[in-house]
Design a protein around this motif. Structure first.
Motif, PDB file in Angstrom:
ATOM      1  N   ALA A  20       0.836  -1.204   0.000  1.00 27.18           N
ATOM      2  CA  ALA A  20       0.000   0.000   0.000  1.00 27.18           C
ATOM      3  C   ALA A  20       0.872   1.255   0.000  1.00 27.18           C
ATOM      4  CB  ALA A  20      -0.936  -0.012   1.211  1.00 27.18           C
ATOM      5  N   GLU A  21       1.936   1.257   0.760  1.00 24.20           N
ATOM      6  CA  GLU A  21       2.835   2.411   0.818  1.00 24.20           C
ATOM      7  C   GLU A  21       3.542   2.628  -0.521  1.00 24.20           C
ATOM      8  OE1 GLU A  21       3.078   4.740   3.115  1.00 24.20           O
ATOM      9  OE2 GLU A  21       1.677   3.743   4.466  1.00 24.20           O
ATOM     10  N   ARG A  22       3.848   1.544  -1.236  1.00 26.40           N
ATOM     11  CA  ARG A  22       4.483   1.658  -2.552  1.00 26.40           C
ATOM     12  C   ARG A  22       3.538   2.367  -3.527  1.00 26.40           C
ATOM     13  NH1 ARG A  22       3.494  -0.971  -6.870  1.00 26.40           N
ATOM     14  NH2 ARG A  22       2.439  -2.683  -5.818  1.00 26.40           N
ATOM     15  N   VAL A  23       2.261   1.967  -3.539  1.00 33.00           N
ATOM     16  CA  VAL A  23       1.279   2.601  -4.425  1.00 33.00           C
ATOM     17  C   VAL A  23       1.050   4.053  -3.999  1.00 33.00           C
ATOM     18  CG1 VAL A  23      -1.131   2.558  -5.189  1.00 33.00           C
ATOM     19  CG2 VAL A  23       0.192   0.447  -5.109  1.00 33.00           C
ATOM     20  N   LYS A  24       1.040   4.299  -2.712  1.00 33.00           N
ATOM     21  CA  LYS A  24       0.880   5.671  -2.215  1.00 33.00           C
ATOM     22  C   LYS A  24       2.000   6.565  -2.768  1.00 33.00           C
ATOM     23  CE  LYS A  24       0.917   8.402   2.021  1.00 33.00           C
ATOM     24  NZ  LYS A  24       1.039   8.388   3.482  1.00 33.00           N
ATOM     25  N   ALA A  25       3.225   6.064  -2.752  1.00 35.01           N
ATOM     26  CA  ALA A  25       4.364   6.833  -3.268  1.00 35.01           C
ATOM     27  C   ALA A  25       4.240   7.065  -4.768  1.00 35.01           C
ATOM     28  CB  ALA A  25       5.667   6.104  -2.941  1.00 35.01           C
ATOM     29  N   GLU A  26       3.807   6.050  -5.527  1.00 39.93           N
ATOM     30  CA  GLU A  26       3.614   6.202  -6.975  1.00 39.93           C
ATOM     31  C   GLU A  26       2.581   7.290  -7.266  1.00 39.93           C
ATOM     32  OE1 GLU A  26       2.429   2.405  -8.508  1.00 39.93           O
ATOM     33  OE2 GLU A  26       4.385   1.489  -8.109  1.00 39.93           O
ATOM     34  N   LEU A  27       1.490   7.281  -6.516  1.00 37.45           N
ATOM     35  CA  LEU A  27       0.415   8.252  -6.745  1.00 37.45           C
ATOM     36  C   LEU A  27       0.815   9.655  -6.304  1.00 37.45           C
ATOM     37  CD1 LEU A  27      -2.608   6.009  -5.803  1.00 37.45           C
ATOM     38  CD2 LEU A  27      -1.947   6.783  -8.081  1.00 37.45           C
ATOM     39  N   ALA A  28       1.658   9.747  -5.295  1.00 36.44           N
ATOM     40  CA  ALA A  28       2.141  11.060  -4.867  1.00 36.44           C
ATOM     41  C   ALA A  28       2.915  11.730  -5.998  1.00 36.44           C
ATOM     42  CB  ALA A  28       3.009  10.926  -3.623  1.00 36.44           C
ATOM     43  N   LEU A  29       3.651  10.936  -6.786  1.00 32.64           N
ATOM     44  CA  LEU A  29       4.384  11.486  -7.929  1.00 32.64           C
ATOM     45  C   LEU A  29       3.448  12.026  -8.999  1.00 32.64           C
ATOM     46  CD1 LEU A  29       7.208   8.810  -8.277  1.00 32.64           C
ATOM     47  CD2 LEU A  29       7.400  11.133  -7.341  1.00 32.64           C
ATOM     48  N   LEU A  30       2.200  11.562  -9.002  1.00 37.98           N
ATOM     49  CA  LEU A  30       1.194  12.059  -9.948  1.00 37.98           C
ATOM     50  C   LEU A  30       0.454  13.280  -9.400  1.00 37.98           C
ATOM     51  CD1 LEU A  30      -0.429   8.684 -11.098  1.00 37.98           C
ATOM     52  CD2 LEU A  30       1.300  10.048 -12.297  1.00 37.98           C
ATOM     53  N   GLY A  31       0.774  13.670  -8.181  1.00 34.56           N
ATOM     54  CA  GLY A  31       0.128  14.833  -7.580  1.00 34.56           C
ATOM     55  C   GLY A  31      -1.198  14.527  -6.923  1.00 34.56           C
ATOM     56  N   ILE A  32      -1.426  13.248  -6.604  1.00 36.30           N
ATOM     57  CA  ILE A  32      -2.671  12.857  -5.960  1.00 36.30           C
ATOM     58  C   ILE A  32      -2.397  12.605  -4.482  1.00 36.30           C
ATOM     59  CG2 ILE A  32      -4.522  11.139  -5.881  1.00 36.30           C
ATOM     60  CD1 ILE A  32      -3.998  10.661  -8.873  1.00 36.30           C
ATOM     61  N   GLU A  33      -3.130  13.304  -3.628  1.00 34.33           N
ATOM     62  CA  GLU A  33      -2.958  13.117  -2.185  1.00 34.33           C
ATOM     63  C   GLU A  33      -3.625  11.802  -1.776  1.00 34.33           C
ATOM     64  OE1 GLU A  33      -4.022  15.349   1.972  1.00 34.33           O
ATOM     65  OE2 GLU A  33      -3.715  16.570   0.183  1.00 34.33           O
ATOM     66  N   ILE A  34      -2.850  10.928  -1.179  1.00 33.52           N
ATOM     67  CA  ILE A  34      -3.285   9.566  -0.867  1.00 33.52           C
ATOM     68  C   ILE A  34      -3.114   9.288   0.619  1.00 33.52           C
ATOM     69  CG2 ILE A  34      -2.700   7.126  -1.246  1.00 33.52           C
ATOM     70  CD1 ILE A  34      -4.070   8.318  -3.628  1.00 33.52           C
ATOM     71  N   ARG A  35      -4.016   8.472   1.131  1.00 33.34           N
ATOM     72  CA  ARG A  35      -3.897   7.954   2.501  1.00 33.34           C
ATOM     73  C   ARG A  35      -3.936   6.437   2.440  1.00 33.34           C
ATOM     74  NH1 ARG A  35      -7.979  11.463   3.178  1.00 33.34           N
ATOM     75  NH2 ARG A  35      -9.461   9.811   3.567  1.00 33.34           N
ATOM     76  N   VAL A  36      -3.283   5.827   3.394  1.00 28.81           N
ATOM     77  CA  VAL A  36      -3.401   4.381   3.575  1.00 28.81           C
ATOM     78  C   VAL A  36      -4.170   4.177   4.864  1.00 28.81           C
ATOM     79  CG1 VAL A  36      -2.179   2.218   3.963  1.00 28.81           C
ATOM     80  CG2 VAL A  36      -1.281   3.872   2.316  1.00 28.81           C
ATOM     81  N   GLU A  37      -5.299   3.490   4.762  1.00 30.72           N
ATOM     82  CA  GLU A  37      -6.151   3.240   5.928  1.00 30.72           C
ATOM     83  C   GLU A  37      -6.123   1.756   6.251  1.00 30.72           C
ATOM     84  OE1 GLU A  37      -9.903   4.629   4.491  1.00 30.72           O
ATOM     85  OE2 GLU A  37      -9.365   6.733   4.720  1.00 30.72           O
ATOM     86  N   ARG A  38      -5.889   1.446   7.499  1.00 32.91           N
ATOM     87  CA  ARG A  38      -5.885   0.057   7.949  1.00 32.91           C
ATOM     88  C   ARG A  38      -7.322  -0.326   8.312  1.00 32.91           C
ATOM     89  NH1 ARG A  38      -5.383  -3.104  12.569  1.00 32.91           N
ATOM     90  NH2 ARG A  38      -3.870  -4.803  12.397  1.00 32.91           N
ATOM     91  N   ALA A  39      -7.766  -1.454   7.783  1.00 33.16           N
ATOM     92  CA  ALA A  39      -9.136  -1.907   8.050  1.00 33.16           C
ATOM     93  C   ALA A  39      -9.109  -3.372   8.452  1.00 33.16           C
ATOM     94  CB  ALA A  39      -9.994  -1.736   6.817  1.00 33.16           C
ATOM     95  N   GLN A  40      -9.811  -3.692   9.522  1.00 34.25           N
ATOM     96  CA  GLN A  40      -9.942  -5.086   9.926  1.00 34.25           C
ATOM     97  C   GLN A  40     -11.299  -5.594   9.454  1.00 34.25           C
ATOM     98  OE1 GLN A  40      -8.651  -6.049  13.794  1.00 34.25           O
ATOM     99  NE2 GLN A  40      -9.149  -8.204  13.588  1.00 34.25           N
ATOM    100  N   LEU A  41     -11.263  -6.655   8.667  1.00 35.30           N
ATOM    101  CA  LEU A  41     -12.483  -7.230   8.118  1.00 35.30           C
ATOM    102  C   LEU A  41     -13.160  -8.125   9.147  1.00 35.30           C
ATOM    103  CD1 LEU A  41     -11.102  -8.165   4.591  1.00 35.30           C
ATOM    104  CD2 LEU A  41     -12.127  -6.022   5.349  1.00 35.30           C
ATOM    105  N   LYS A  42     -14.410  -8.480   8.891  1.00 31.14           N
ATOM    106  CA  LYS A  42     -15.175  -9.314   9.823  1.00 31.14           C
ATOM    107  C   LYS A  42     -14.522 -10.663  10.073  1.00 31.14           C
ATOM    108  CE  LYS A  42     -19.633  -7.223   8.840  1.00 31.14           C
ATOM    109  NZ  LYS A  42     -20.980  -7.431   8.305  1.00 31.14           N
ATOM    110  N   ASN A  43     -13.825 -11.190   9.063  1.00 31.30           N
ATOM    111  CA  ASN A  43     -13.176 -12.492   9.215  1.00 31.30           C
ATOM    112  C   ASN A  43     -11.831 -12.410   9.930  1.00 31.30           C
ATOM    113  OD1 ASN A  43     -11.466 -11.429   7.293  1.00 31.30           O
ATOM    114  ND2 ASN A  43     -12.011 -12.872   5.688  1.00 31.30           N
TER     115      ASN A  43
END
Length: 91
Positions: free
Chosen positions: A29-52
């Protein structure tokens, strides 16, 4: 949580986030966040725990208010090979 794929169904007064990806590993997720930052898109990585009990790291942009800002971000993602899912932000 309201998930949408079609921009024509968006409410012009609502806020939307764009979920770009979801990964089991935070490092991916952090790798994709860095790629998108280079495109000028503000990105967040959110941790989510699924029901399972599994944990996912969601890569999201936004929230965007208004169709113009949303269209611009979606076009930039699409032009760079990313698929997205709209998520309406509940107020």
């Amino acid at each position: 949580l309201d998930l949408r794929k079609d921009i024509d169904t968006t409410d012009p007064t609502a806020q939307y986030q764009i979920q770009v990806a979801s990964f089991a590993k935070a490092s991916e997720a952090e790798r994709v966040k860095a790629e998108l930052a280079l495109l000028g898109i503000e990105i967040r990585v959110e941790r989510a725990q699924l029901k399972n009990g599994q944990v996912r790291h969601r890569v999201t942009a936004g929230p965007y208010l208004g169709k113009s800002a949303l269209d611009k971000a979606r076009a930039r993602l699409k032009n760079n090979g990313y698929r997205e899912l709209l998520v309406r932000v509940q107020r």
